[in-house]
Write an enzyme that holds these catalytic residues in place. Structure first.
Site, PDB file in Angstrom:
ATOM      1  N   HIS A 149      -8.741  -6.254   1.375  1.00 56.81           N
ATOM      2  CA  HIS A 149      -8.733  -4.728   1.789  1.00 56.81           C
ATOM      3  C   HIS A 149      -9.205  -4.597   3.311  1.00 56.81           C
ATOM      4  O   HIS A 149      -9.530  -3.693   3.959  1.00 56.81           O
ATOM      5  CB  HIS A 149      -9.674  -3.849   1.071  1.00 56.81           C
ATOM      6  CG  HIS A 149      -9.394  -3.786  -0.440  1.00 56.81           C
ATOM      7  ND1 HIS A 149      -9.685  -4.670  -1.430  1.00 56.81           N
ATOM      8  CD2 HIS A 149      -9.013  -2.494  -1.147  1.00 56.81           C
ATOM      9  CE1 HIS A 149      -9.112  -4.259  -2.494  1.00 56.81           C
ATOM     10  NE2 HIS A 149      -8.810  -2.807  -2.547  1.00 56.81           N
ATOM     11  N   GLU A 191       3.024   1.247  -5.653  1.00 55.33           N
ATOM     12  CA  GLU A 191       3.510   1.455  -4.064  1.00 55.33           C
ATOM     13  C   GLU A 191       5.226   0.977  -3.862  1.00 55.33           C
ATOM     14  O   GLU A 191       5.868   1.734  -3.111  1.00 55.33           O
ATOM     15  CB  GLU A 191       2.836   0.509  -3.238  1.00 55.33           C
ATOM     16  CG  GLU A 191       1.457   1.246  -2.913  1.00 55.33           C
ATOM     17  CD  GLU A 191       0.400   0.816  -3.796  1.00 55.33           C
ATOM     18  OE1 GLU A 191      -0.657   1.436  -3.792  1.00 55.33           O
ATOM     19  OE2 GLU A 191       0.695   0.021  -4.682  1.00 55.33           O
TER      20      GLU A 191
END
Length: 326
Positions: free
Chosen positions: A129, A60
């Site tokens: 998450h 990322e």
């Protein structure tokens, strides 16, 4: 008017803009060959090719940085994070580069880039998450933060975000990609920073954004059975915030309940509560009440998830509390 899924509305927004402007491209994990982790970009590789729909490694920080550099040099990237939980790996590029580039360059560089992907709880995915970072990014000057709640808004706001010359954080939800709603076939664009009063009422204002609007709609329906008319506001974006619409509603209803999925400390609901007491204090007939997630990492067990997240029962109770009803 036709009915399409949330994911289809996002795909249409990106595809229409990419057809209009060749400088736009999509980059992220699994966006191309796999048609997107949530099938948002399904078919886009076939139409636009591998130079404009680009698969990346699990890196990322790297592909966010590529996107920022590309945006400074005349392109308009759409960077997809598989979840905004993973954006923390890239947060230096988002906050220290994209958000500050125009200011630090004295206006010599703009950074027209969209960072998009799902936010918040998506079921039994546990603590790492299931987090909400809307308030983190909204606390950063230079960014715009958009959180749509339905397919119509998703398409109109994403098109606006792609055309914006500032960096935009565009937050979706894994639990909404299959949601269906009416979306016009003709082009339309929604203004970023303009809230939507989705339900008129006179007894209390309930404000939220993103998938928590589902909780608010259901709560408003339950309250209506008891003769309580809630005015419901969908913020649509949390930076900028449409304070004027919120204050005008509170001046009419004299009560405010805010529903937000994030943790309570330094949240968007904290900011809204402050603003209303600062600019509509004389109109309030009860303290502002907010409903957030529990101040804990989200558990894995579904029973604990239900206990931790905002829900209809908590929202109904909060409204009755501000109305001094049992």
């Amino acid at each position: 008017m036709r009915t399409i899924q949330f994911r289809e509305a996002l795909r249409e927004a990106m595809s229409e803009e990419m057809r209009r402007d060749p400088s736009i491209f999509l980059m992220g994990e699994e966006v191309a060959e796999y048609n997107g982790a949530y099938k948002v970009s399904q078919g886009m590789l076939d139409e636009f090719g591998a130079e404009r729909v680009i698969d990346t490694p699990i890196a990322e920080l790297g592909f966010a940085g590529i996107g920022v550099g590309a945006s400074m040099n005349g392109l308009r990237p759409i960077i997809e994070f598989m979840t905004f939980n993973f954006s923390l790996v890239a947060i230096d590029q988002v906050i220290n580069s994209a958000a500050k580039m125009m200011s630090m360059s004295g206006g010599q560089y703009t950074c027209p880039i969209v960072f998009r992907g799902p936010t918040g709880n998506a079921g039994m995915l546990s603590s790492q998450h299931s987090q909400n970072f809307e308030n983190w990014y909204a606390n950063t000057p230079g960014l715009k933060v958009v959180v749509p709640s339905n397919p119509y808004d998703a398409k109109g706001l994403l098109k606006a975000a792609i055309r914006d010359n500032d960096p935009v954080i565009f937050m979706e939800s894994e639990l909404m990609y299959g949601d269906k709603g009416e979306v016009p076939e003709e082009e339309y664009i929604l203004e970023i920073g303009k809230a939507n009063v989705v339900r008129q009422g006179k007894h209390v204002t309930i404000v939220s954004f993103g998938k928590m609007m589902k909780v608010v709609y259901a709560a408003a329906d339950e309250l209506a059975k008891e003769g309580i008319e809630a005015e419901v506001i969908d913020l649509r974006s949390v930076r900028p915030i449409d304070y004027a619409t919120l204050v005008e509603s509170v001046k009419k209803t004299n009560r405010l309940v805010v529903v937000e999925e994030a943790w309570p400390l330094a949240s968007i609901s904290s900011e809204l509560a402050y603003h209303v007491q600062r600019y509509a204090f004389d109109y309030l007939d009860a303290p502002v009440v907010r409903i957030t997630s529990a101040d804990v990492p989200l558990p894995y067990a579904p029973t604990l998830i239900e206990a931790a997240l905002p829900n209809v029962a908590r929202t109904v109770k909060a409204v009755k509390d501000v109305l001094y009803r049992k």
